[in-house]
Motif scaffolding. Structure first.
Motif, PDB file in Angstrom:
ATOM      1  N   PRO A 233       0.832  -1.211   0.000  1.00 45.67           N
ATOM      2  CA  PRO A 233       0.000   0.000   0.000  1.00 45.67           C
ATOM      3  C   PRO A 233       0.859   1.251   0.000  1.00 45.67           C
ATOM      4  O   PRO A 233       1.879   1.323   0.695  1.00 45.67           O
ATOM      5  CB  PRO A 233      -0.805  -0.135   1.301  1.00 45.67           C
ATOM      6  CG  PRO A 233      -0.052  -1.101   2.147  1.00 45.67           C
ATOM      7  CD  PRO A 233       0.615  -2.028   1.204  1.00 45.67           C
ATOM      8  N   ASP A 234       0.423   2.243  -0.817  1.00 43.54           N
ATOM      9  CA  ASP A 234       1.213   3.469  -0.939  1.00 43.54           C
ATOM     10  C   ASP A 234       0.438   4.722  -0.570  1.00 43.54           C
ATOM     11  O   ASP A 234       0.950   5.838  -0.724  1.00 43.54           O
ATOM     12  CB  ASP A 234       1.754   3.596  -2.367  1.00 43.54           C
ATOM     13  CG  ASP A 234       0.642   3.516  -3.404  1.00 43.54           C
ATOM     14  OD1 ASP A 234      -0.527   3.294  -3.009  1.00 43.54           O
ATOM     15  OD2 ASP A 234       0.942   3.678  -4.605  1.00 43.54           O
ATOM     16  N   ASP A 235      -0.830   4.592  -0.083  1.00 37.44           N
ATOM     17  CA  ASP A 235      -1.569   5.764   0.368  1.00 37.44           C
ATOM     18  C   ASP A 235      -2.466   5.361   1.546  1.00 37.44           C
ATOM     19  O   ASP A 235      -2.450   4.211   2.004  1.00 37.44           O
ATOM     20  CB  ASP A 235      -2.404   6.358  -0.779  1.00 37.44           C
ATOM     21  CG  ASP A 235      -3.324   5.321  -1.417  1.00 37.44           C
ATOM     22  OD1 ASP A 235      -3.482   4.218  -0.848  1.00 37.44           O
ATOM     23  OD2 ASP A 235      -3.882   5.608  -2.490  1.00 37.44           O
ATOM     24  N   PHE A 236      -3.240   6.326   2.060  1.00 30.50           N
ATOM     25  CA  PHE A 236      -4.046   6.091   3.263  1.00 30.50           C
ATOM     26  C   PHE A 236      -5.119   5.043   3.026  1.00 30.50           C
ATOM     27  O   PHE A 236      -5.288   4.110   3.836  1.00 30.50           O
ATOM     28  CB  PHE A 236      -4.688   7.406   3.709  1.00 30.50           C
ATOM     29  CG  PHE A 236      -5.663   7.233   4.846  1.00 30.50           C
ATOM     30  CD1 PHE A 236      -5.212   7.060   6.145  1.00 30.50           C
ATOM     31  CD2 PHE A 236      -7.042   7.218   4.613  1.00 30.50           C
ATOM     32  CE1 PHE A 236      -6.093   6.886   7.193  1.00 30.50           C
ATOM     33  CE2 PHE A 236      -7.933   7.048   5.655  1.00 30.50           C
ATOM     34  CZ  PHE A 236      -7.459   6.886   6.945  1.00 30.50           C
ATOM     35  N   TRP A 237      -5.852   5.152   1.922  1.00 26.02           N
ATOM     36  CA  TRP A 237      -6.973   4.243   1.695  1.00 26.02           C
ATOM     37  C   TRP A 237      -6.491   2.816   1.442  1.00 26.02           C
ATOM     38  O   TRP A 237      -7.075   1.853   1.944  1.00 26.02           O
ATOM     39  CB  TRP A 237      -7.821   4.739   0.519  1.00 26.02           C
ATOM     40  CG  TRP A 237      -8.546   6.009   0.831  1.00 26.02           C
ATOM     41  CD1 TRP A 237      -8.290   7.245   0.332  1.00 26.02           C
ATOM     42  CD2 TRP A 237      -9.632   6.149   1.753  1.00 26.02           C
ATOM     43  NE1 TRP A 237      -9.139   8.159   0.878  1.00 26.02           N
ATOM     44  CE2 TRP A 237      -9.984   7.523   1.752  1.00 26.02           C
ATOM     45  CE3 TRP A 237     -10.337   5.272   2.573  1.00 26.02           C
ATOM     46  CZ2 TRP A 237     -11.016   8.022   2.539  1.00 26.02           C
ATOM     47  CZ3 TRP A 237     -11.369   5.772   3.362  1.00 26.02           C
ATOM     48  CH2 TRP A 237     -11.693   7.122   3.340  1.00 26.02           C
ATOM     49  N   SER A 238      -5.399   2.686   0.658  1.00 29.32           N
ATOM     50  CA  SER A 238      -4.873   1.340   0.429  1.00 29.32           C
ATOM     51  C   SER A 238      -4.331   0.745   1.728  1.00 29.32           C
ATOM     52  O   SER A 238      -4.474  -0.455   1.988  1.00 29.32           O
ATOM     53  CB  SER A 238      -3.769   1.374  -0.631  1.00 29.32           C
ATOM     54  OG  SER A 238      -2.699   2.219  -0.212  1.00 29.32           O
ATOM     55  N   LEU A 240      -5.584   1.478   4.709  1.00 28.61           N
ATOM     56  CA  LEU A 240      -6.767   1.133   5.494  1.00 28.61           C
ATOM     57  C   LEU A 240      -7.360  -0.189   5.021  1.00 28.61           C
ATOM     58  O   LEU A 240      -7.754  -1.037   5.838  1.00 28.61           O
ATOM     59  CB  LEU A 240      -7.811   2.261   5.370  1.00 28.61           C
ATOM     60  CG  LEU A 240      -9.105   2.085   6.160  1.00 28.61           C
ATOM     61  CD1 LEU A 240      -8.789   2.045   7.658  1.00 28.61           C
ATOM     62  CD2 LEU A 240     -10.070   3.229   5.855  1.00 28.61           C
ATOM     63  N   VAL A 241      -7.416  -0.366   3.716  1.00 30.28           N
ATOM     64  CA  VAL A 241      -7.940  -1.622   3.181  1.00 30.28           C
ATOM     65  C   VAL A 241      -7.042  -2.786   3.579  1.00 30.28           C
ATOM     66  O   VAL A 241      -7.518  -3.867   3.968  1.00 30.28           O
ATOM     67  CB  VAL A 241      -8.070  -1.525   1.641  1.00 30.28           C
ATOM     68  CG1 VAL A 241      -8.418  -2.890   1.050  1.00 30.28           C
ATOM     69  CG2 VAL A 241      -9.129  -0.504   1.271  1.00 30.28           C
ATOM     70  N   ALA A 242      -5.731  -2.568   3.499  1.00 27.35           N
ATOM     71  CA  ALA A 242      -4.807  -3.634   3.889  1.00 27.35           C
ATOM     72  C   ALA A 242      -4.950  -3.977   5.362  1.00 27.35           C
ATOM     73  O   ALA A 242      -4.930  -5.149   5.754  1.00 27.35           O
ATOM     74  CB  ALA A 242      -3.364  -3.210   3.575  1.00 27.35           C
ATOM     75  N   GLY A 243      -5.119  -2.944   6.206  1.00 30.99           N
ATOM     76  CA  GLY A 243      -5.322  -3.205   7.636  1.00 30.99           C
ATOM     77  C   GLY A 243      -6.616  -3.941   7.908  1.00 30.99           C
ATOM     78  O   GLY A 243      -6.661  -4.852   8.756  1.00 30.99           O
ATOM     79  N   TRP A 244      -7.708  -3.563   7.214  1.00 30.25           N
ATOM     80  CA  TRP A 244      -8.987  -4.253   7.407  1.00 30.25           C
ATOM     81  C   TRP A 244      -8.878  -5.716   6.962  1.00 30.25           C
ATOM     82  O   TRP A 244      -9.389  -6.617   7.649  1.00 30.25           O
ATOM     83  CB  TRP A 244     -10.088  -3.534   6.628  1.00 30.25           C
ATOM     84  CG  TRP A 244     -11.410  -4.248   6.679  1.00 30.25           C
ATOM     85  CD1 TRP A 244     -11.975  -5.018   5.711  1.00 30.25           C
ATOM     86  CD2 TRP A 244     -12.295  -4.289   7.799  1.00 30.25           C
ATOM     87  NE1 TRP A 244     -13.164  -5.525   6.127  1.00 30.25           N
ATOM     88  CE2 TRP A 244     -13.405  -5.098   7.420  1.00 30.25           C
ATOM     89  CE3 TRP A 244     -12.280  -3.727   9.066  1.00 30.25           C
ATOM     90  CZ2 TRP A 244     -14.465  -5.352   8.265  1.00 30.25           C
ATOM     91  CZ3 TRP A 244     -13.350  -3.971   9.908  1.00 30.25           C
ATOM     92  CH2 TRP A 244     -14.418  -4.781   9.515  1.00 30.25           C
TER      93      TRP A 244
END
Length: 310
Positions: A233-238, A240-244
């Motif tokens: 992941p290289d930004d906030f949303w990616s 967040l998705v990776a963390g979820w």
């Protein structure tokens, strides 16, 4: 003063004679010199012409480049539709290049595990680049890694030691053939055995090194889309998705772990209940046995106290 006068006169006479000789030499300076021979002048001994020196340097550089010993190892990861069929293509490609397959492992695809294959190839060093180019045509290349190690000095050292030991072994054999006493025979045979063993060991090392130089080692991993690593992941949303996704995977893993441990917990609870029941029954039994003798002891005394005295 009278004694110094003759000496001064002699010195003056000698000076006049020297002046005349020098004048005669200066008059001979008009003689023409000898002409130099025509044509190219031969180089002085020990000197080399510039062009010849450049040619010699170029030849020595080429010979050094040719004599270099380099061990090349590589790793290639390729995504293909069918890794098992791709492994067959890779093996055939290595055989066409004059190489071989030293190791091969295949994992068929299942419901829980995608198919994959891994091969360790030994490719002639001159054909390595061409083989890598042909491997790129089998699928999507995920990564390529190459490493070259120069072992020229190590190979030259082994060659020199082998030559020296070979000459020593030959001399010992000649001495063994001409030995006349048993003591000399035993000493020469012992030394010959030691040096021959060392020579064989160095020869094996040299042969292994030559094989590593002549044939490069290339590891090829064939995978499918399911096992290709996800991009970082290289930004906030990616992120967040990776963390979820990581949290969901952890919850699944935790559920599986609880499901595995639950039968064991039930068995442990039943065993604990049995142990507690046995302990309670044993405690009650000991109390009952303790109270029974006490009652038996007090009853005769009470009966004697009730009997009237005469």
């Amino acid at each position: 003063m009278r004694r110094l006068a003759p000496a001064a006169a002699a010195a003056a006479f000698i000076a006049l004679l020297l002046a005349g000789c020098s004048a005669g030499d200066s008059s001979d300076s008009g003689v023409p010199g000898v002409e130099a021979p025509s044509g190219e002048v031969a180089p002085e001994p020990g000197r080399v012409d510039g062009g010849a020196a450049e040619d010699a340097v170029g030849e020595s550089t080429d010979s050094l480049a040719t004599d270099r010993s380099v061990i090349t190892t590589g790793w290639v990861s390729i995504t293909v539709d069918d890794p098992i069929a791709g492994a067959e293509d890779v093996a055939e490609l290595a055989e066409r290049a004059g190489g071989r397959v030293d190791n091969r492992s295949e994992t068929p695809g299942t419901d829980t595990q995608p198919a994959s294959a891994s091969l360790t190839l030994r490719i002639p060093s001159d054909e390595l680049d061409g083989v890598v180019d042909e491997l790129r045509e089998l699928g999507t290349v995920n990564s390529v890694s190459m490493n070259a190690s120069d072992v020229t000095q190590q190979r030259q050292d082994l060659d020199a030691r082998i030559d020296a030991l070979s000459a020593s072994v030959d001399r010992l054999r000649e001495l063994l053939a001409t030995a006349t006493s048993i003591t000399d025979l035993i000493a020469i045979e012992s030394e010959l055995t030691t040096r021959q063993a060392e020579l064989d060991s160095l020869t094996q090392q040299r042969d292994w090194l030559v094989d590593q130089v002549d044939y490069s080692t290339l590891t090829v991993d064939l995978v499918t889309e399911e096992v290709v690593p996800d991009p970082v992941p290289d930004d906030f949303w990616s992120g967040l998705v990776a963390g979820w996704n990581a949290l969901v995977d952890f919850a699944k893993w935790l559920g599986v772990a609880v499901g595995v441990l639950l039968p064991w917990v039930g068995v442990l609870l039943v065993a604990a209940a049995i142990i507690v029941a046995v302990a309670v029954v044993g405690t009650r039994g000991r109390r009952h046995r303790t109270e029974a003798p006490t009652a038996a002891t007090t009853t005769p005394e009470a009966s004697r106290s009730d009997v009237p005295r005469a």
